[in-house]
Design a protein around this motif. Structure first.
Motif, PDB file in Angstrom:
ATOM      1  N   HIS A   1     -29.044 -30.164   5.169  1.00  0.00           N
ATOM      2  CA  HIS A   1     -29.839 -29.436   6.174  1.00  0.00           C
ATOM      3  C   HIS A   1     -31.168 -28.950   5.591  1.00  0.00           C
ATOM      4  O   HIS A   1     -31.606 -29.460   4.570  1.00  0.00           O
ATOM      5  CB  HIS A   1     -29.010 -28.309   6.798  1.00  0.00           C
ATOM      6  CG  HIS A   1     -27.647 -28.792   7.224  1.00  0.00           C
ATOM      7  ND1 HIS A   1     -27.437 -29.426   8.420  1.00  0.00           N
ATOM      8  CD2 HIS A   1     -26.442 -28.799   6.572  1.00  0.00           C
ATOM      9  CE1 HIS A   1     -26.156 -29.770   8.506  1.00  0.00           C
ATOM     10  NE2 HIS A   1     -25.528 -29.422   7.389  1.00  0.00           N
TER      11      HIS A   1
ATOM     12  N   GLU B   1     -26.087 -22.273   6.271  1.00  0.00           N
ATOM     13  CA  GLU B   1     -25.635 -23.352   5.384  1.00  0.00           C
ATOM     14  C   GLU B   1     -26.786 -23.899   4.542  1.00  0.00           C
ATOM     15  O   GLU B   1     -26.635 -24.150   3.350  1.00  0.00           O
ATOM     16  CB  GLU B   1     -25.008 -24.479   6.222  1.00  0.00           C
ATOM     17  CG  GLU B   1     -24.478 -25.640   5.383  1.00  0.00           C
ATOM     18  CD  GLU B   1     -23.908 -26.779   6.234  1.00  0.00           C
ATOM     19  OE1 GLU B   1     -23.916 -26.661   7.472  1.00  0.00           O
ATOM     20  OE2 GLU B   1     -23.481 -27.789   5.641  1.00  0.00           O
TER      21      GLU B   1
ATOM     22  N   HIS C   1     -22.752 -29.415   1.234  1.00  0.00           N
ATOM     23  CA  HIS C   1     -22.654 -28.798   2.562  1.00  0.00           C
ATOM     24  C   HIS C   1     -21.689 -27.626   2.517  1.00  0.00           C
ATOM     25  O   HIS C   1     -21.040 -27.367   1.505  1.00  0.00           O
ATOM     26  CB  HIS C   1     -22.169 -29.833   3.594  1.00  0.00           C
ATOM     27  CG  HIS C   1     -23.214 -30.850   3.914  1.00  0.00           C
ATOM     28  ND1 HIS C   1     -23.939 -30.831   5.065  1.00  0.00           N
ATOM     29  CD2 HIS C   1     -23.669 -31.912   3.187  1.00  0.00           C
ATOM     30  CE1 HIS C   1     -24.809 -31.833   5.058  1.00  0.00           C
ATOM     31  NE2 HIS C   1     -24.661 -32.509   3.927  1.00  0.00           N
ATOM     32  N   ALA C   2     -21.617 -26.900   3.643  1.00  0.00           N
ATOM     33  CA  ALA C   2     -20.591 -25.874   3.828  1.00  0.00           C
ATOM     34  C   ALA C   2     -20.090 -26.031   5.250  1.00  0.00           C
ATOM     35  O   ALA C   2     -20.871 -26.141   6.183  1.00  0.00           O
ATOM     36  CB  ALA C   2     -21.165 -24.484   3.586  1.00  0.00           C
TER      37      ALA C   2
HETATM   38 ZN   LIG Z   1     -23.617 -29.527   6.687  1.00  0.00          ZN
END
Ligand SMILES: [Zn+2]
Length: 391
Positions: free
Chosen positions: A174, A189, A243-244
């Protein structure tokens, strides 16, 4: 099975330095009714002087056994519950390594195929799932073990030899106008992924022999394809996307690791082929312009499935270490069609470090100390993987 891993790696190197496909034979036979699978065609290809590949096109998924015999050297493959086929009756199955192909029926139901060899070879076999271009396939790769004791180095191998460092591309998920998932306390995130990425880069850069590059340095929006391009420009050996996760229920927790799924890969392979300039540099500089799309897709498909296998191994090494610093959501590497994982020539994984939607994990994700632990765990997994790979 270290030897298999090594064989696969050699195979991948070979295919990236592909010379000419000298023999290709196509035979088709109507798939008959009944629950036995049919062998619809046999294709033989020689990519360089000590490598031969035999591809069996099948009407369905099958099981098989493979073993080698000496005096004379041969590879025997038992295709379980497969009927005998006219596809095997052909004279043009000769390569530097292969003398010919014979077959017979065993136990009234299995098809035994014998590959008569001109010398010793190390075989490897794997099934490929159907994609847009082809159905179920059983691939037998054979490397001569005595025909050519000093194989000619491909461009890629030479490049790799010159390159002293292992380059890891770190992709903070992101960024910019895309915040990613947002936690209950407002944690974004995109900020977590960048923070962990920077720590991971620091840990990697502090280790001799390793170098790290980020696909974004700050809070900016970068399209997925550009991220992969950036990694490739730096000749990255591995691609790690951070990512989270988020879920409706705040209770869901733990890390997970993804590799590309073959289904996700196959449509992308088709797309690469549409852009032939791109595709040619992906498979080691051979031009695809003069080859038909079917051959091109088989080559990309093979190189991609080897890359996915590599990614799965990398992913499971990383998971093991992540499990020491936090909970795991899934203790096996998952597979999905993430666009950012689709480079056919660069093992790539996507790590969901934790659930930002879980208040406890959101708090931990914000902690600089915990971010550092995650970074160190990921790098331990990478090191384990690279050690096994070079062993
Ligand atoms: Zn993500």
């Amino acid at each position: 099975m270290e030897s298999l891993t090594l064989a696969r790696r050699l195979f991948l190197k070979k295919i990236t330095g592909l010379g000419a496909l000298v023999t290709m034979s196509f035979t088709t036979q109507k798939v008959l009714a009944g629950n036995r699978a049919a062998l619809t065609s046999v294709r033989v290809a020689q990519s360089n002087e000590d490598h031969t590949r035999v591809v069996f096109d099948l009407s369905g998924a099958i099981e098989h056994d493979l073993f080698t015999l000496t005096g004379p050297n041969r590879v025997v493959i038992d295709l379980k519950n497969v009927r005998k086929s006219a596809a095997l009756i052909s004279d043009d199955h000769e390569t530097n390594l292969l003398n010919g192909i014979r077959s017979s029926i065993r136990n009234n139901k299995d098809l035994r195929v014998v590959l008569d060899l001109k010398g010793k070879a190390r075989p490897r076999s794997f099934m490929l799932q159907p994609n847009d271009q082809a159905g179920h396939r059983l691939v037998i790769d054979m490397h001569a073990t005595q025909l050519s004791p000093t194989p000619v180095k491909t461009n890629q191998q030479q490049r790799q030899k010159k390159k002293k460092e292992i380059v890891i591309a770190i992709d903070p998920g992101h960024g910019g106008r895309d915040p990613g998932a947002v936690g209950r306390k407002g944690t974004r995130e995109k900020d977590i992924t960048l923070a962990v990425a920077k720590k991971l880069k620091k840990v990697i850069s502090a280790t001799p022999g390793f170098k790290a590059v980020l696909t974004r340095e700050g809070d900016q929006f970068v399209v997925l394809r550009k991220r992969v391009e950036k990694a490739r420009k730096h000749q990255a050996d591995l691609f790690i996307s951070l990512h989270a996760d988020a879920f409706k229920s705040p209770r869901v927790e733990g890390a997970s690791v993804y590799a590309l799924s073959l289904n996700g890969a196959s449509s992308e392979a088709a797309r690469w082929i549409a852009e032939k300039e791109n595709a040619s540099d992906l498979i080691g500089g051979i031009s695809l312009d003069d080859k038909d799309d079917l051959i091109a897709s088989v080559l990309l498909d093979l190189s991609q499935s080897a890359t996915i296998q590599d990614s799965l191994e990398l992913g499971s090494d990383v998971l093991k270490h992540l499990g020491k610093v936090g909970k795991l959501n899934k203790d096996q590497v998952q597979q999905a069609g993430f666009a950012v994982l689709k480079a056919p020539d660069m093992p790539s994984i996507l790590i969901e470090t934790a659930f930002i939607s879980n208040p406890k994990e959101e708090r931990r994700l914000k902690s600089s100390k915990h971010q550092h632990k995650i970074a160190k765990a990921i790098f331990s997994g990478i090191k384990t993987h690279m050690k096994n790979r070079l062993a």
